[in-house]
Design a protein around this motif. Structure first.
Motif, mmCIF file in Angstrom:
data_model
loop_
_atom_site.group_PDB
_atom_site.id
_atom_site.type_symbol
_atom_site.label_atom_id
_atom_site.label_comp_id
_atom_site.label_asym_id
_atom_site.label_seq_id
_atom_site.Cartn_x
_atom_site.Cartn_y
_atom_site.Cartn_z
ATOM 1 N N SER A 309 0.801 -1.233 0.000
ATOM 2 C CA SER A 309 0.000 0.000 0.000
ATOM 3 C C SER A 309 0.828 1.274 0.000
ATOM 4 C CB SER A 309 -0.938 0.005 1.218
ATOM 5 O OG SER A 309 -0.182 -0.079 2.422
ATOM 6 N N GLN A 310 2.098 1.205 0.438
ATOM 7 C CA GLN A 310 2.904 2.417 0.530
ATOM 8 C C GLN A 310 3.665 2.641 -0.780
ATOM 9 O OE1 GLN A 310 5.728 2.461 3.757
ATOM 10 N NE2 GLN A 310 6.377 4.569 3.370
ATOM 11 N N PRO A 311 3.487 3.794 -1.433
ATOM 12 C CA PRO A 311 4.150 4.038 -2.710
ATOM 13 C C PRO A 311 5.577 4.544 -2.536
ATOM 14 C CG PRO A 311 2.767 5.901 -2.181
ATOM 15 C CD PRO A 311 2.563 4.889 -1.078
ATOM 16 N N PHE A 312 6.356 4.430 -3.601
ATOM 17 C CA PHE A 312 7.673 5.059 -3.688
ATOM 18 C C PHE A 312 7.454 6.463 -4.247
ATOM 19 C CE2 PHE A 312 8.355 0.520 -3.960
ATOM 20 C CZ PHE A 312 9.446 0.304 -3.144
ATOM 21 N N LEU A 313 7.960 7.475 -3.545
ATOM 22 C CA LEU A 313 7.690 8.863 -3.915
ATOM 23 C C LEU A 313 8.974 9.686 -3.958
ATOM 24 C CD1 LEU A 313 4.500 9.580 -1.763
ATOM 25 C CD2 LEU A 313 4.601 9.386 -4.247
ATOM 26 N N SER A 314 9.401 10.034 -5.159
ATOM 27 C CA SER A 314 10.466 11.017 -5.359
ATOM 28 C C SER A 314 10.238 11.803 -6.645
ATOM 29 C CB SER A 314 11.841 10.349 -5.404
ATOM 30 O OG SER A 314 12.302 10.011 -4.108
ATOM 31 N N HIS A 315 9.558 11.205 -7.601
ATOM 32 C CA HIS A 315 9.232 11.917 -8.835
ATOM 33 C C HIS A 315 8.162 12.973 -8.564
ATOM 34 C CE1 HIS A 315 11.669 9.673 -11.626
ATOM 35 N NE2 HIS A 315 11.168 8.511 -11.220
ATOM 36 N N THR A 316 8.152 13.987 -9.405
ATOM 37 C CA THR A 316 7.177 15.066 -9.265
ATOM 38 C C THR A 316 6.202 15.119 -10.439
ATOM 39 O OG1 THR A 316 8.714 16.627 -10.306
ATOM 40 C CG2 THR A 316 8.760 16.461 -7.892
ATOM 41 N N ASP A 338 9.226 14.457 -15.282
ATOM 42 C CA ASP A 338 9.914 15.549 -14.578
ATOM 43 C C ASP A 338 11.373 15.677 -15.024
ATOM 44 O OD1 ASP A 338 11.280 13.455 -13.356
ATOM 45 O OD2 ASP A 338 10.297 13.684 -11.415
ATOM 46 N N GLN A 339 11.743 14.957 -16.109
ATOM 47 C CA GLN A 339 13.055 15.016 -16.758
ATOM 48 C C GLN A 339 14.146 14.239 -16.016
ATOM 49 O OE1 GLN A 339 14.213 19.048 -17.773
ATOM 50 N NE2 GLN A 339 12.122 19.660 -18.241
#
Length: 509
Positions: A309-316, A338-339
């Motif tokens: 359930s927990q996502p990986f988040l660094s992209h914008t 986001d390049q």
């Protein structure tokens, strides 16, 4: 059983750039009855043969042949070489078409389909590795983009009767009756398929990687689909493969027409990024990324699949592509609109990337591929048409003040977004790419400019514009979306576009 003949493409279809490249030609004149006009045709008919001595001046009935048809003068000049067409530089004139030079193809076939299949994957088969003999057979799985959501399907295709386009050089003057490859050149390929219904269009489809034989019995062969409904479905396509090879095989539609598992993590967010971990892992692991910048991991358990359930988040911005590391089972890479290109480790707390390239391209990074032989190399393709190769040993850690590394190689040949890219399965310096400019290109990073030949002039106009690393250009399809190597038939490439599939093998790879 659904079966149809897949006609080979003729003039105006696949095109290549090699030493003897493709050519442009004018269309011949055609009369109203659809027959070619003969400029030398005459209507003189005779019931008996007449022998005329043109040197007898006293023979009033004599006829000088030179007065009727001037003597043909032999020329010592070599015939003009075909004009090489360079995409983005040359423009076809009126009534001109691209003509493929089949002398540089070992095999080339084109196959039409009912609905566009904008994503596909190569299925492993039990016909053996390193296959060189023809006719060849290949299996792929794809998903449709139909005009109505209810008409979409997941299809398993069997491409058979893939005959050689050209004889081997040592076959040209041989009458060897035992040479099977010298027979039935340029025959039509056969395209057979089995299908299961799919709700919504298929944005991307990926098959579970296998290192050995195709599953049999009750063991499933997993395929995942990213639907435009925001759902990711996992299917078992093994019965479809078996039914293509076993006459009379009855598919249990109550089981195959229903997904084994549906990943609910993304809600209604659509997505494209998806990759299975290699088959060497202790359990199946599937990564999926959506347009809302979230990446989720789904793993298998003895009782089925489990979506974390927990996502990986660094992209914008939208996650466009994902690739597991070929050497480190917990590491993966992703690219985004986001390049950036980010490197992750699933063991990291907080689900943040551990390293990355903040500005990998001038615009969206559409696709990436991780080299399975030289595992510190990664190649990427951008929306601006650029292709870049990266040495991951130089990538900075997340939060570091260091600048982005420079790519080890960069190419700006394509004039439209890169839609697919993939390293060769057994040659670590070679990769293939496709672009929205209707090109499939093959590259070899091991090729360098020869200083001795650099100043010798061009063998064809515009040669100086062609990077030495560019091995081959294949054209003829419209809006090419994806390209893959066939790992069991060396050098064979399959591509999909709005107008169907191409499968080919060239003499350059």
């Amino acid at each position: 059983m659904s079966k149809r003949s897949a006609t080979d493409t003729q003039d105006g279809q696949p095109f290549q750039k090699m030493a003897a490249g493709g050519s442009k030609r004018d269309m011949p004149a055609v009369d109203e009855m659809g027959e070619f006009e003969d400029a030398w045709e005459d209507d003189i008919e005779s019931d008996e043969e007449v022998v005329v001595d043109g040197n007898d001046e006293n023979d009033e009935d004599g006829m000088d042949v030179d007065e009727v048809l001037p003597a043909i003068e032999e020329s010592d000049e070599a015939p003009q070489a075909p004009q090489v067409f360079i995409p983005g530089t040359h423009v076809l004139g009126k009534d001109e078409i691209l003509e493929a030079d089949d002398s540089v193809y070992i095999m080339r076939h084109s196959m039409n389909v009912n609905w566009p299949c904008l994503s596909f994957d190569v299925l492993r088969d039990n016909l053996g590795n390193e296959r060189q003999r023809f006719p060849a057979t290949a299996y792929i799985v794809s998903g449709t983009q139909a005009d109505d959501a209810s008409k979409n399907e997941v299809l398993v295709y069997k491409m058979s009767s893939l005959h050689r386009t050209q004889k081997d050089s040592n076959d040209s003057d041989s009458d060897n009756e035992d040479d099977d490859d010298a027979e039935d050149l340029d025959e039509d390929a056969i395209l057979e398929y089995r299908s299961i219904p799919h709700v919504g269009g298929v944005n991307r489809i990926r098959a579970q990687p296998l290192s050995s034989a195709v599953p049999s019995g009750s063991q499933p062969y997993h395929v995942a689909t990213w639907a435009d409904t925001g759902k990711v479905h996992i299917w078992d396509v093994r019965p479809l493969v078996e039914s293509l090879d076993s006459p009379g095989y009855v598919i249990d539609k109550s089981r195959t027409n229903t997904p084994i598992f549906t990943i609910p993590s993304h809600g209604r967010a659509e997505g494209f990024a998806m990759d299975w971990a290699s088959s060497g892992a202790s359990s199946l692991r599937l990564l999926t990324g959506d347009i809302h910048s979230k990446i989720y991991l789904t793993t298998s358990t003895p009782s089925g699949f489990n979506a974390l359930s927990q996502p990986f988040l660094s992209h914008t911005s939208s996650v466009e592509d994902i690739q597991w590391s070929p050497s480190e089972p917990t590491v993966f890479a992703s690219c985004s609109a986001d390049q950036s290109i980010q490197i992750w480790d699933v063991r990291t707390r907080g689900r943040k990337s551990v390293a990355g390239i903040v500005t990998a391209h001038e615009s969206d990074v559409n696709v990436i591929s991780w080299n399975r032989l030289t595992t510190y190399l990664l190649v990427s393709g951008g929306d601006e048409g650029a292709i870049k190769t990266w040495d991951l040993r130089n990538v900075k850690k997340s939060g570091s003040a260091a600048c982005d590394p420079a790519p080890v190689a960069s190419f700006n040949w394509h004039k439209a977004p890169i839609t697919s890219i993939e390293w060769h399965p057994t040659e670590d310096s070679i990769f293939a790419a496709s672009g929205a400019d209707n090109q499939v290109t093959m590259w070899d990073l091991a090729v360098e400019q020869d200083d001795d030949e650099a100043g010798m002039g061009e063998t064809f106009p515009g040669e100086a514009q062609v990077p030495p690393q560019l091995l081959f250009v294949h054209q003829g399809q419209k809006d090419i979306k994806e390209v893959h190597w066939h790992s069991q038939i060396p050098g064979t490439v399959i591509s999909t576009a709005l107008d169907g599939f191409n499968i080919f093998k060239t003499i350059s790879v």
